[in-house]
Design a protein around this motif. Structure first.
Motif, mmCIF file in Angstrom:
data_model
loop_
_atom_site.group_PDB
_atom_site.id
_atom_site.type_symbol
_atom_site.label_atom_id
_atom_site.label_comp_id
_atom_site.label_asym_id
_atom_site.label_seq_id
_atom_site.Cartn_x
_atom_site.Cartn_y
_atom_site.Cartn_z
ATOM 1 N N THR B 195 0.924 -1.142 0.022
ATOM 2 C CA THR B 195 0.018 -0.273 0.063
ATOM 3 C C THR B 195 0.929 1.505 0.041
ATOM 4 N N GLU B 196 1.975 1.146 0.444
ATOM 5 C CA GLU B 196 2.935 2.135 0.483
ATOM 6 C C GLU B 196 3.338 2.638 -1.018
ATOM 7 N N LEU B 197 3.421 1.776 -1.791
ATOM 8 C CA LEU B 197 3.788 2.002 -3.274
ATOM 9 C C LEU B 197 2.862 2.385 -4.268
ATOM 10 N N SER B 198 1.756 1.700 -4.091
ATOM 11 C CA SER B 198 0.514 2.093 -4.618
ATOM 12 C C SER B 198 0.240 3.373 -4.836
ATOM 13 N N GLY B 199 0.035 4.086 -6.090
ATOM 14 C CA GLY B 199 -0.595 5.213 -6.151
ATOM 15 C C GLY B 199 0.552 5.879 -6.764
ATOM 16 N N PHE B 200 1.857 6.042 -6.743
ATOM 17 C CA PHE B 200 2.963 6.665 -7.305
ATOM 18 C C PHE B 200 3.791 6.044 -7.940
ATOM 19 N N CYS B 201 3.898 4.565 -8.014
ATOM 20 C CA CYS B 201 4.756 3.721 -8.696
ATOM 21 C C CYS B 201 4.277 3.575 -10.108
ATOM 22 N N ASN B 202 5.118 3.953 -11.216
ATOM 23 C CA ASN B 202 4.502 3.600 -12.552
ATOM 24 C C ASN B 202 4.938 2.312 -13.159
ATOM 25 N N LYS B 203 5.892 1.734 -12.507
ATOM 26 C CA LYS B 203 6.740 0.345 -12.773
ATOM 27 C C LYS B 203 6.664 -0.209 -11.590
ATOM 28 N N ALA B 204 6.922 -1.654 -11.788
ATOM 29 C CA ALA B 204 7.121 -2.607 -10.631
ATOM 30 C C ALA B 204 8.094 -3.604 -11.114
ATOM 31 N N ALA B 205 8.957 -3.957 -10.005
ATOM 32 C CA ALA B 205 9.924 -4.971 -10.364
ATOM 33 C C ALA B 205 9.534 -6.043 -9.166
#
Lengths: 482, 308
Positions: B195-205
C-alpha cells in the motif's frame, strides 16, 4: 582537498570538541605542573625526596614521567580512540555512507586518521610543553626533548594507522588484542634491547638511548648489517616503511572493501622489511665478544618472530575460499593449478623463501661451518608456513563457519600434543616431533642433530597429505562454481 | 535515443551459501518511480547495495546515466543517491551539521541554501538545531532522505523509506516522490508493504529468491495477468448488460441493478470488444474499471509469497 575542508576531519573534530576537551587538557596540565613543581622543589632542596641525586638525574626522571604519560595518552589512547571511531562508524553504516560520497578514499582515511584522537593530541601537546620546560630547567640537552617528542609523534601516527586497520578489519574491541600483543612481545625484547626489532618499531630503544643511561644494553650505538645507524633513524625509517604499506591497505580497502586486507606483494614486502631488518640488527653482534654467546639466543628469537609475522601475514593475505570461488566464476577458472597462485599456499612458499634468504645470508657470513643447522631451520620454517596455510584453507573449505576451531585443533595436534606427550612420558624424542621443534633446537644448539632431518621429512609428509586433501576440496568447490 | 537513467543487466550477487540476486535486468527511465517488491529475503536490499557499489557482484553491469559502475564509480556517486533501510546518523551532530557534512562531501554549491531547502522539503526546519540522537526514528528517516536529496541526484535508491514514518509522514513522502517524478528523476523504491507503493509507482519489479519474477509498467503487468477482475456500473438496461456479460464468457461474481463485478479470461482486445458491445447494445455504462490493477493484485498473481 585541504584538511580544513575535509568533512570527515571536520565532523570528527566537532564530535571531539562537543565531547569536551577543556577538562582533559587541564588534567594534562596538572600532571605536567606537578612534575615541574617537584623538579623545582628538588633543585632547591636536593636532600628532600631524591636521595642526593644530581639535578640532571632528577630532571631526567621528571621528563621520563612526562613522556611516559604522553605515550599512554597519545599512542595507546589514540590507537584505541581511532579504532573505536572506525568500528562505531562502520557499525552505524556511516562508513559506507561516507564511501558513497565523491570524497577520495585517501581523504576519508585522512579524516579518520587525524581527527578522532584530537583530544589526546591536545593533552600530549600540553605535556610536551611542560616537558620542554623541565628539560630547560634541568639543563638537559634540547635534543633529548626534540628526539623523544619526534619519536612519540611518529609512533602516534604509526599506531593511529594500525588503529584504523584494527577498526576496519575487526568487529569487537581491540584493546585486549593490543595489550596481549605487548605482553607477548616485550619480555623477549629486553633480552638484547638494541638487537630486537620491536624496540625500534615501537621506539623504546631510541627513547631510552637518548637519555644516555648507564646500562650498556640501552646506551650502545645501533647498527644495521654492522654499519652504525642512529636508533632514531632506524625507528623512523621502519615506521615510515610499514606505515606506508598500512596507508595503502587502508586506502585500497576504503575504495573497495571486497579486496583482501593485504595484497600478496604487500605481504611479501612487509615481511621482507621486518625479517631483513631483524637480521640486520643481529648482524653486528657476532663481532662483539659480549654478544657472541647471546646471538645463538637471538637467532632463536628471530626465528620465533619470523614465524609469528609470517603466520600473521598468511592470515591477513589469504582470501576466503568463497571469494576465490566467485572470482573463479567471473574469470572462468577451472583448474586447481590456476587457483594455486591465488591461494595462501604459494604465498607461504614465497614467505618461506624470503626468510630462508635472510637466514642464509646470516649463516654464510657468520656461521659458515654450521650450515646443517641452517638447513634444518629453513626446512622447518617452510614446513610450518605451508602446513599452516594448507590447514587454514582446507578447514575453510571443509568446515566453513567452524573452520577456525578445526584449524586450531589440527595445529594443536601438530604443535602442542607432542610436547604434552613428551612431558607425560618424559621423552625428548617425542618432543622433537613437535612441528615447531626442529628449527628452535637446531638454532639454539650448535651440535648437528641428524634426527631433526627425519622429523622435518615426517612434517613434509604431513604437508603432502594435507595438500592432497586440500586439492580435493578445491576441486569440489570449483565444480560447484562451474 | 538517450541512455536510461538506470540500466541493470544480468546482475548476479553470490553469498557463501546462496545466490542472493540472480540474472536481474531492469531499466528505469527519467520520471519512472519503480517499486521493487518482494518478500523478506527476496534480494531487494542486496540489489540496491549492488547498484550503489556497496555490494560486490559476480556478474552483470550497472549503468547510471550511461556511466558504468565498474569503470566510472566516481561519476556514479555524483548521480546516485542511496537511502538505506536504517538511519546512519552522527548522534552528536545537529541535523544542520549532519547535512553540512554531506554537503561538503558532495561539494554542493550554495551549501546553506540547499541545506535549508532539504530541511524544508522533509519538514525538519524546526529541528535544524536538534541533535540527531534526539530525533525520533521517523525524523531520522526524513533526515537521511534529506541527506540523500542534498546533492540533487538523478537516480534515487530508497530502501524501505517509509518503514519508520507515521501516516502523515507517509503522505508527505508520497508528495516528495511525486515531485521527484515530475522533476524527471528515476526512483527505485523497495518495500514489502504494497500500500506504500500503490499510487505513485508507474513501474514494478517483483523479486522472489533473488530472481526478477515480473517487471514492467503497472498497466502492462496488469494486462499480462491471465485473469482480470472488472467492475462495471450502468444506468440502464441491467438485464441486457448481464446477458451480454454471460454470453461473452465473463464469470459474474456480484450483480445488482446498478452494476456487476466479474472475472474475465480474455485479453485486452476482447475486453475492449466487450465494452464496445455493451455500449452499442444500449447499455449506458457509468463506470468501467479493473479491480486490482494495482501492485497488490499484481504481486499476488505473480506467484511471490509472504506478502504483508
Amino acid at each position: 582537498m585541504k584538511l580544513s575542508e575535509n568533512p570527515i576531519f571536520l565532523t570528527h573534530k566537532r564530535l571531539v570538541h562537543r565531547g569536551g576537551v577543556l577538562a582533559a587538557v587541564l588534567i594534562a596540565a596538572l600532571i605536567g605542573f606537578s612534575l615541574l613543581i617537584g623538579l623545582l622543589n628538588s633543585l632547591s632542596e636536593t636532600n628532600l625526596g631524591w636521595n642526593h641525586r644530581s639535578p640532571e638525574y632528577v630532571g631526567k626522571s621528571c621528563y621520563a614521567w612526562i613522556i611516559g604519560v604522553e605515550i599512554l595518552i597519545l599512542v595507546i589512547g589514540g590507537f584505541s580512540r581511532i579504532a573505536r571511531a572506525m568500528q562505531e562508524d562502520r557499525k552505524a553504516g556511516l562508513w559506507d555512507s561516507n564511501r558513497l560520497t565523491p570524497l577520495k578514499p585517501s581523504e576519508i582515511v585522512l579524516g579518520y586518521w587525524l581527527a578522532p584522537a584530537l583530544r589526546e593530541f591536545y593533552m600530549a601537546a600540553v605535556l610536551a610543553g611542560f616537558g620542554l620546560i623541565v628539560v630547560l630547567v634541568a639543563h638537559l640537552p634540547v635534543s633529548l626533548w626534540l628526539g623523544t617528542q619526534t619519536l612519540i609523534l611518529s609512533t602516534a601516527f604509526f599506531c593511529g594507522l594500525l588503529g584504523m586497520l584494527v577498526g576496519m578489519a575487526m568487529q569487537k574491541s581491540s584493546g585486549i588484542l593490543f595489550v596481549l600483543g605487548l605482553i607477548f612481545t616485550y619480555p623477549f625484547a629486553f633480552i638484547a634491547p638494541g638487537r630486537i626489532l620491536t624496540n625500534f618499531l615501537f621506539p623504546i630503544y631510541g627513547m631510552v638511548n637518548l637519555f644516555h643511561v648507564r646500562e650498556h644494553d640501552w646506551s650502545r650505538d645501533t647498527e644495521l648489517f654492522g654499519l652504525p645507524v642512529p636508533a632514531i633513524v632506524i625507528s623512523l625509517a621502519l615506521q615510515v616503511a610499514i606505515g606506508w604499506f598500512v596507508w595503502r591497505v587502508l586506502v585500497r580497502k576504503t575504495a573497495n572493501p571486497f579486496q583482501p586486507l593485504l595484497l600478496r606483494w604487500e605481504a611479501i614486502s612487509i615481511f621482507s622489511i621486518l625479517v631483513f631488518a631483524q637480521h640486520a640488527l643481529v648482524w653486528g653482534g657476532w663481532n662483539e665478544a659480549e654478544y657472541g654467546s647471546r646471538n645463538e639466543q637471538l637467532l632463536c628469537i628471530t626465528h620465533g618472530g619470523t614465524l609469528l609475522v609470517g603466520l600473521a601475514m598468511l592470515m591477513l593475505a589469504s582470501r576466503p575460499p568463497e571469494q576465490v570461488r566467485v572470482e573463479a566464476m567471473r574469470l572462468g577458472l577451472q583448474s586447481v593449478a590456476q587457483i594455486f597462485s591465488r591461494s595462501s599456499v604459494s604465498l607461504a612458499l614465497a614467505l618461506g623463501g624470503v626468510s630462508a634468504l635472510a637466514m642464509t645470508l646470516q649463516f654464510y657470513t657468520h656461521l659458515a661451518n654450521d650450515l646443517s643447522r641452517l638447513g634444518v631451520a629453513v626446512v622447518n620454517l617452510l614446513n610450518i608456513f605451508v602446513i599452516f596455510s594448507l590447514l587454514l584453507e582446507f578447514c575453510r573449505l571443509r568446515h566453513k563457519r567452524r573452520s577456525l576451531g578445526f584449524a586450531a585443533l589440527w595445529l594443536f595436534v601438530l604443535a602442542a600434543v607432542p610436547l604434552i606427550l613428551a612431558g607425560v612420558f618424559q621423552s625428548v624424542e617425542i618432543a622433537r616431533n613437535c612441528l615447531l621443534a626442529p628449527g628452535f633446537i637446531a638454532l639454539a644448539d650448535g651440535r648437528d642433530f641428524p634426527p631433526l632431518h627425519t622429523v622435518n621429512c615426517f612434517h613434509l609428509a604431513i604437508a603432502v597429505f594435507i595438500f592432497f586433501n586440500w586439492r580435493r576440496q578445491w576441486q569440489k568447490l570449483l565444480q560447484r562454481a562451474a | 535515443m538517450s541512455d536510461p537513467l538506470l540500466a541493470i543487466e544480468h546482475l548476479r550477487v553470490d553469498f557463501p551459501e546462496v545466490v542472493a540476486v540472480n540474472d536481474l535486468s531492469l531499466v528505469i527511465e527519467p520520471g519512472d518511480v519503480c517499486g521493487l517488491i518482494g518478500p523478506n529475503g527476496a534480494g531487494k536490499t542486496t540489489t540496491m547495495r549492488a547498484i550503489s557499489g556497496l555490494q560486490e557482484f559476480t556478474r552483470g553491469s550497472v549503468r547510471v546515466a550511461g556511466h558504468e559502475l565498474a569503470r566510472e564509480p566516481d561519476e556514479l556517486k555524483r548521480r546516485l543517491g542511496f537511502m538505506p533501510d536504517f538511519c546512519p546518523t552522527y548522534d552528536q551532530l545537529t541535523t544542520w551539521e549532519f547535512l553540512e557534512h554531506y554537503a561538503r562531501a558532495f561539494a554542493v554549491p550554495e551549501r546553506a541554501e540547499r541545506i535549508e531547502e532539504c530541511l524544508e522539503l522533509t519538514w525538519l526546519t524546526d529541528k535544524r538545531d536538534s541533535l540527531c540522537e534526539e530525533l525520533s526514528r521517523g525524523m531520522k528517516q526524513r533526515l537521511v532522505l534529506a541527506k540523500t536529496l542534498l546533492p540533487n541526484p538523478q537516480v534515487l535508491l530508497l530502501d524501505e523509506p517509509a518503514s519508520g514514518l507515521d501516516p502523515l509522514g507517509r503522505i508527505e513522502l508520497r508528495k516528495i516522490l511525486l515531485q521527484l517524478r515530475d522533476a524527471g528523476k528515476a526512483v527505485l523504491i523497495s518495500s514489502h508493504i504494497l500500500t506504500e507503493l500503490s499510487g505513485f509507482c508507474n513501474k514494478a519489479a517483483i523479486m522472489e529468491r533473488g530472481r526478477l519474477v515480473k517487471f514492467g509498467t503497472i498497466a502492462d503487468l496488469g494486462h499480462q495477468m491471465s485473469q482480470r477482475k472488472i467492475s462495471v456500473k450502468w444506468r440502464t438496461a441491467a438485464d441486457k448488460a448481464l446477458e451480454i456479460l454471460k454470453i461473452s464468457g465473463a464469470k459474474i461474481l456480484e450483480a445488482s441493478a446498478v452494476g456487476a463485478t466479474f472475472d474475465f479470461d480474455g485479453g485486452t482486445d476482447a475486453l475492449d470488444e466487450l465494452l464496445k458491445t455493451l455500449v452499442t447494445q444500449g447499455v449506458r455504462v457509468a463506470e468501467w474499471r479493473g479491480v486490482g490493477d494495482d501492485l497488490e493484485q499484481i504481486f499476488l498473481q505473480s506467484g511471490a509469497k509472504e506478502l504483508m
